[in-house]
Design a protein around this motif. Structure first.
Motif, mmCIF file in Angstrom:
data_model
loop_
_atom_site.group_PDB
_atom_site.id
_atom_site.type_symbol
_atom_site.label_atom_id
_atom_site.label_comp_id
_atom_site.label_asym_id
_atom_site.label_seq_id
_atom_site.Cartn_x
_atom_site.Cartn_y
_atom_site.Cartn_z
ATOM 1 N N LEU A 46 -16.489 -47.260 11.673
ATOM 2 C CA LEU A 46 -17.589 -47.028 12.616
ATOM 3 C C LEU A 46 -17.275 -47.608 13.994
ATOM 4 N N MET A 47 -16.725 -48.822 14.010
ATOM 5 C CA MET A 47 -16.403 -49.452 15.296
ATOM 6 C C MET A 47 -15.330 -48.654 16.035
ATOM 7 N N SER A 48 -14.341 -48.157 15.290
ATOM 8 C CA SER A 48 -13.308 -47.324 15.923
ATOM 9 C C SER A 48 -13.938 -46.077 16.535
ATOM 10 N N ALA A 49 -14.822 -45.438 15.786
ATOM 11 C CA ALA A 49 -15.491 -44.238 16.297
ATOM 12 C C ALA A 49 -16.360 -44.567 17.508
ATOM 13 N N ALA A 50 -17.019 -45.710 17.478
ATOM 14 C CA ALA A 50 -17.873 -46.105 18.603
ATOM 15 C C ALA A 50 -17.065 -46.198 19.894
ATOM 16 N N TYR A 51 -15.892 -46.796 19.813
ATOM 17 C CA TYR A 51 -15.069 -46.959 21.010
ATOM 18 C C TYR A 51 -14.386 -45.675 21.454
ATOM 19 N N LEU A 52 -14.166 -44.745 20.532
ATOM 20 C CA LEU A 52 -13.368 -43.561 20.857
ATOM 21 C C LEU A 52 -14.179 -42.266 20.956
ATOM 22 N N HIS A 53 -15.475 -42.304 20.675
ATOM 23 C CA HIS A 53 -16.233 -41.055 20.550
ATOM 24 C C HIS A 53 -16.377 -40.266 21.854
ATOM 25 N N ASP A 54 -16.262 -40.914 22.994
ATOM 26 C CA ASP A 54 -16.360 -40.214 24.281
ATOM 27 C C ASP A 54 -15.087 -40.376 25.113
ATOM 28 N N LEU A 55 -13.938 -40.423 24.450
ATOM 29 C CA LEU A 55 -12.679 -40.524 25.194
ATOM 30 C C LEU A 55 -12.517 -39.365 26.167
ATOM 31 N N ILE A 56 -12.994 -38.214 25.761
ATOM 32 C CA ILE A 56 -12.986 -37.034 26.625
ATOM 33 C C ILE A 56 -14.441 -36.693 26.904
ATOM 34 N N PHE A 57 -14.801 -36.652 28.159
ATOM 35 C CA PHE A 57 -16.145 -36.210 28.507
ATOM 36 C C PHE A 57 -16.083 -35.423 29.808
ATOM 37 N N ASN A 58 -16.111 -34.111 29.650
ATOM 38 C CA ASN A 58 -16.155 -33.209 30.794
ATOM 39 C C ASN A 58 -17.557 -32.628 30.856
ATOM 40 N N ILE A 59 -18.232 -32.828 31.969
ATOM 41 C CA ILE A 59 -19.611 -32.390 32.127
ATOM 42 C C ILE A 59 -19.687 -30.875 31.953
ATOM 43 N N GLY A 60 -20.584 -30.460 31.080
ATOM 44 C CA GLY A 60 -20.786 -29.047 30.816
ATOM 45 C C GLY A 60 -19.910 -28.475 29.711
ATOM 46 N N ALA A 61 -18.885 -29.213 29.298
ATOM 47 C CA ALA A 61 -18.008 -28.726 28.230
ATOM 48 C C ALA A 61 -18.721 -28.825 26.886
ATOM 49 N N THR A 62 -18.409 -27.918 25.995
ATOM 50 C CA THR A 62 -19.029 -27.915 24.668
ATOM 51 C C THR A 62 -18.097 -28.459 23.589
ATOM 52 N N ASP A 63 -16.898 -28.879 23.992
ATOM 53 C CA ASP A 63 -15.921 -29.349 23.004
ATOM 54 C C ASP A 63 -15.464 -30.791 23.254
ATOM 55 N N ASN A 64 -16.301 -31.583 23.910
ATOM 56 C CA ASN A 64 -15.912 -32.972 24.197
ATOM 57 C C ASN A 64 -15.626 -33.766 22.933
ATOM 58 N N GLU A 65 -16.462 -33.620 21.915
ATOM 59 C CA GLU A 65 -16.276 -34.392 20.679
ATOM 60 C C GLU A 65 -14.995 -33.966 19.970
ATOM 61 N N GLU A 66 -14.745 -32.673 19.925
ATOM 62 C CA GLU A 66 -13.526 -32.191 19.275
ATOM 63 C C GLU A 66 -12.279 -32.704 20.008
ATOM 64 N N ARG A 67 -12.328 -32.670 21.321
ATOM 65 C CA ARG A 67 -11.182 -33.143 22.110
ATOM 66 C C ARG A 67 -11.045 -34.666 22.014
ATOM 67 N N SER A 68 -12.179 -35.366 21.949
ATOM 68 C CA SER A 68 -12.121 -36.825 21.754
ATOM 69 C C SER A 68 -11.504 -37.154 20.398
ATOM 70 N N PHE A 69 -11.878 -36.410 19.359
ATOM 71 C CA PHE A 69 -11.308 -36.605 18.028
ATOM 72 C C PHE A 69 -9.801 -36.377 18.071
ATOM 73 N N ALA A 70 -9.345 -35.316 18.714
ATOM 74 C CA ALA A 70 -7.913 -35.031 18.783
ATOM 75 C C ALA A 70 -7.157 -36.174 19.465
ATOM 76 N N LYS A 71 -7.712 -36.671 20.563
ATOM 77 C CA LYS A 71 -7.055 -37.775 21.270
ATOM 78 C C LYS A 71 -7.124 -39.058 20.433
ATOM 79 N N ALA A 72 -8.268 -39.291 19.801
ATOM 80 C CA ALA A 72 -8.425 -40.478 18.951
ATOM 81 C C ALA A 72 -7.458 -40.446 17.775
ATOM 82 N N ALA A 73 -7.231 -39.273 17.212
ATOM 83 C CA ALA A 73 -6.308 -39.156 16.076
ATOM 84 C C ALA A 73 -4.920 -39.637 16.456
#
Length: 187
Positions: A46-73
């Motif tokens: 949970l703590m890892s996800a908390a720190y990494l969940h918004d690694l990618i945040f582009n305003i208006g994008a619909t895939d921020n979480e998916e891209r954050s997951f890819a970078k976090a992986a």
């Protein structure tokens, strides 16, 4: 600890979605995980996800979480997380995508933690930062922003009993504050 250090450098430098937000979410995760009696291994995920969940945040994008997951992986692989752990952290990151629909306790915790500020005293300050980040600083958009914020809070439900106990009253107070702001707009 190494995930936190990575996030402190790599988080977007936005008005709201930034390292301070990751720190807020991590603090809420720690509190909720303790209240919900989550085992240490799951708390670490949970703590890892908390720190990494918004690694990618582009305003208006619909895939921020998916891209954050890819970078976090990639980050977690480099930190020697097992594939199963990386997958679970990824599922937690994806659970934060709005509208949320958590499927288990850990997903409920991360969703509640991500929106913990809705029930805090600093909500209006965080709301202002989010409004600025989204480019709604002009006065012409302000009333609409507050109406949208009011609807968002009015429709929000915390998932865990701990978050309900800790934040529901504050959320209700913030709804009242927003209602007062809206009522005082010039007509």
């Amino acid at each position: 600890v190494r995930v936190r250090g990575y996030a402190s450098v790599e988080m977007p430098k936005l008005d709201y979605h930034n390292f301070a937000h990751a720190e807020d979410v991590a603090a809420a995760v720690a509190r909720l995980a303790k209240e919900e009696k989550v085992i240490e291994r799951d708390k670490n995920l949970l703590m890892s996800a908390a720190y990494l969940h918004d690694l990618i945040f582009n305003i208006g994008a619909t895939d921020n979480e998916e891209r954050s997951f890819a970078k976090a992986a990639t980050v977690l692989k480099n930190l020697n997380y097992a594939d199963k752990e990386i997958q679970r952290v990824g599922e937690l990151i994806l659970a934060t995508k709005l509208p949320t629909n958590p499927k288990n306790l850990l997903e409920k915790i991360i969703c509640d933690a991500d929106l913990d500020n809705l029930g805090r005293e600093d909500y209006l300050e965080k709301n202002k930062a989010l409004r600025k980040e989204f480019g709604f600083a002009d006065a012409q958009y302000t009333e609409n922003w507050y109406l949208t914020s009011f609807d968002f809070l009015n429709n929000h439900k915390y998932y865990t009993e701990s978050a309900k106990k800790l934040r529901q009253l504050g959320l209700n107070k913030n709804l009242c504050k927003l209602g007062e702001i809206i009522r005082n707009f010039p007509r």
